[in-house]
Design an enzyme around this catalytic site. Structure first.
Site, PDB file in Angstrom:
ATOM      1  N   ASP A 199       0.010  -5.775   3.488  1.00  9.59           N
ATOM      2  CA  ASP A 199       0.291  -6.749   2.429  1.00  9.59           C
ATOM      3  C   ASP A 199      -0.251  -8.099   2.882  1.00  9.59           C
ATOM      4  OD1 ASP A 199       1.557  -4.851   0.809  1.00  9.59           O
ATOM      5  OD2 ASP A 199       3.462  -5.125   1.853  1.00  9.59           O
TER       6      ASP A 199
ATOM      7  N   LYS B 167      -1.142   1.453   4.414  1.00 10.56           N
ATOM      8  CA  LYS B 167      -0.762   1.413   2.992  1.00 10.56           C
ATOM      9  C   LYS B 167      -1.416   0.194   2.349  1.00 10.56           C
ATOM     10  CE  LYS B 167       3.370   0.051   1.321  1.00 10.56           C
ATOM     11  NZ  LYS B 167       3.114  -0.746   0.113  1.00 10.56           N
TER      12      LYS B 167
ATOM     13  N   LEU C 195       0.288   2.115  -5.601  1.00  8.45           N
ATOM     14  CA  LEU C 195      -0.004   1.450  -6.877  1.00  8.45           C
ATOM     15  C   LEU C 195       1.166   1.552  -7.855  1.00  8.45           C
ATOM     16  CD1 LEU C 195      -3.747   2.507  -7.275  1.00  8.45           C
ATOM     17  CD2 LEU C 195      -2.784   0.474  -6.192  1.00  8.45           C
ATOM     18  N   LYS C 196       2.148   2.355  -7.528  1.00 10.02           N
ATOM     19  CA  LYS C 196       3.376   2.494  -8.338  1.00 10.02           C
ATOM     20  C   LYS C 196       3.052   2.538  -9.825  1.00 10.02           C
ATOM     21  CE  LYS C 196       6.362   0.158  -4.978  1.00 10.02           C
ATOM     22  NZ  LYS C 196       5.361  -0.544  -4.148  1.00 10.02           N
TER      23      LYS C 196
ATOM     24  N   ASN D  55      -1.181   9.684 -20.857  1.00  9.65           N
ATOM     25  CA  ASN D  55      -2.640   9.787 -20.784  1.00  9.65           C
ATOM     26  C   ASN D  55      -3.219   8.755 -19.819  1.00  9.65           C
ATOM     27  OD1 ASN D  55      -5.277  10.779 -21.797  1.00  9.65           O
ATOM     28  ND2 ASN D  55      -5.447   8.648 -22.485  1.00  9.65           N
TER      29      ASN D  55
ATOM     30  N   GLN E 277      14.401  -6.846   1.513  1.00 13.07           N
ATOM     31  CA  GLN E 277      14.846  -5.441   1.548  1.00 13.07           C
ATOM     32  C   GLN E 277      16.362  -5.386   1.612  1.00 13.07           C
ATOM     33  OE1 GLN E 277      12.933  -2.961   1.117  1.00 13.07           O
ATOM     34  NE2 GLN E 277      10.878  -3.420   1.937  1.00 13.07           N
TER      35      GLN E 277
HETATM   36  O1  LIG Z   1      11.024   1.144  -2.584  1.00 15.92           O
HETATM   37  C1  LIG Z   1      10.019   0.614  -2.064  1.00 15.92           C
HETATM   38  C2  LIG Z   1       8.727   1.005  -2.356  1.00 15.92           C
HETATM   39  C3  LIG Z   1       7.686   0.421  -1.721  1.00 15.92           C
HETATM   40  N1  LIG Z   1       7.879  -0.563  -0.812  1.00 15.92           N
HETATM   41  C4  LIG Z   1       6.691  -1.165  -0.160  1.00 15.92           C
HETATM   42  O2  LIG Z   1       6.784  -0.966   1.265  1.00 15.92           O
HETATM   43  C5  LIG Z   1       6.366  -2.132   1.948  1.00 15.92           C
HETATM   44  C6  LIG Z   1       7.469  -2.638   2.832  1.00 15.92           C
HETATM   45  O3  LIG Z   1       7.067  -3.813   3.487  1.00 15.92           O
HETATM   46  P1  LIG Z   1       8.008  -4.623   4.490  1.00 15.92           P
HETATM   47  O4  LIG Z   1       7.197  -5.846   4.792  1.00 15.92           O
HETATM   48  O5  LIG Z   1       8.222  -3.736   5.682  1.00 15.92           O
HETATM   49  O6  LIG Z   1       9.282  -4.950   3.784  1.00 15.92           O
HETATM   50  C7  LIG Z   1       5.904  -3.132   0.895  1.00 15.92           C
HETATM   51  O7  LIG Z   1       4.506  -3.008   0.778  1.00 15.92           O
HETATM   52  C8  LIG Z   1       6.562  -2.659  -0.389  1.00 15.92           C
HETATM   53  O8  LIG Z   1       5.755  -2.900  -1.526  1.00 15.92           O
HETATM   54  C9  LIG Z   1       9.148  -0.969  -0.526  1.00 15.92           C
HETATM   55  O9  LIG Z   1       9.377  -1.874   0.299  1.00 15.92           O
HETATM   56  N2  LIG Z   1      10.196  -0.363  -1.150  1.00 15.92           N
END
Ligand SMILES: O=c1ccn([C@@H]2O[C@H](COP(=O)(O)O)[C@@H](O)[C@H]2O)c(=O)[nH]1
Length: 234
Positions: A14, A36, A64-65, A71, A188
């Site tokens: 990221d 990723k 990319l969720k 379609n 998180q």
């Molecule tokens: O539920 C989800 C789905 C995707 N992510 C992705 O994982 C990484 C986590 O990054 P950190 O910097 O370790 O927090 C990030 O790219 C999210 O888009 C998620 O965190 N949770």
């Protein structure tokens, strides 16, 4: 599943652009085999960069969720399937998951369904209008994903033990929300340490900022691999 502990760690790139991502990959060197690529990098030249990473022998997870009418999802997945990525995420809505499975066809791309984002807690679920709490919704979505033929689930490590019996050996469990002891959680909300996540049954750990924002990213990555190795040896 027999995997080198190193291959179980997926580093989230990221970062604002290809130059920064390339510098991070060079710095991490052989310590990291799996990356990723999410929104930030994809919209800043990351698709071609991801193809180059794959060409250089790294594995790539395109986060990319996707979520749209069937379609559009199918055709989008078909386009991604040609690039050689290992994983692609879609949101775990039944229509979307069915369309993604159709779009991936017999290609080697594996579709992961995002159950409930790891930045959500019970209050966020209510706020977003869900009648279900986290535990009930992840279980419902996991069962639907299994029935539809999805290849893996994205969940918090907190839910790995609950989802393992549903996933069985058909779906892999890929867990973001991983924080080494004492690390900043940031946004998180459902988190666990790397060692505990593996002991709870996660197959792959997704780690971003604890590595990419560390003063020594390679040492941070190696410490996480050491925790995975230790957890696997117990
Ligand atoms: O539920 C989800 C789905 C995707 N992510 C992705 O994982 C990484 C986590 O990054 P950190 O910097 O370790 O927090 C990030 O790219 C999210 O888009 C998620 O965190 N949770």
């Amino acid at each position: 599943m027999t995997l080198d502990p190193r291959d179980r760690m997926i580093v989230a790139l990221d970062l604002p652009g290809v130059e920064q991502a390339q510098a991070m990959v060079s710095q991490l060197g052989e310590a990291v085999t799996f990356y990723k690529v999410g929104y930030q990098l994809t919209y800043a030249g990351g698709l071609d960069f991801a193809k180059r990473l794959i060409g250089s022998g790294k594995k790539v997870f395109m986060d990319l969720k996707l979520h749209d009418i069937g379609n559009t999802v199918s055709r989008g997945v078909e386009s991604i399937a040609g690039m050689g990525a290992t994983f692609l995420t879609v949101h775990a809505y039944p229509q979307t998951m069915r369309a993604a499975v159709e779009g991936r066809g017999t290609s080697g791309l594996r579709i992961l369904a995002v159950t409930v984002l790891t930045s959500y807690d019970e209050a966020d679920m209510k706020d977003a209008g869900y009648a279900y709490g986290v535990k009930d919704l992840i279980s419902l979505r996991a069962r639907q994903a299994h029935e539809i033929g999805i290849d893996g689930l994205v969940c918090s490590p907190e839910e790995a033990a609950t989802l393992r019996p549903i996933a069985a050996d058909k779906m892999v469990l890929v867990t973001p929300g991983v924080r080494p002891a004492g690390a900043d959680a940031g946004d998180q909300k459902r988190i666990m340490t790397p060692g505990r996540a593996i002991r709870e049954g996660a197959d792959y750990l997704v780690v971003g900022r604890p590595i990419t924002a560390a003063s020594d990213p390679k040492a941070a990555a190696e410490a996480i691999v050491a925790e995975i190795t230790e957890a696997k040896s117990q």
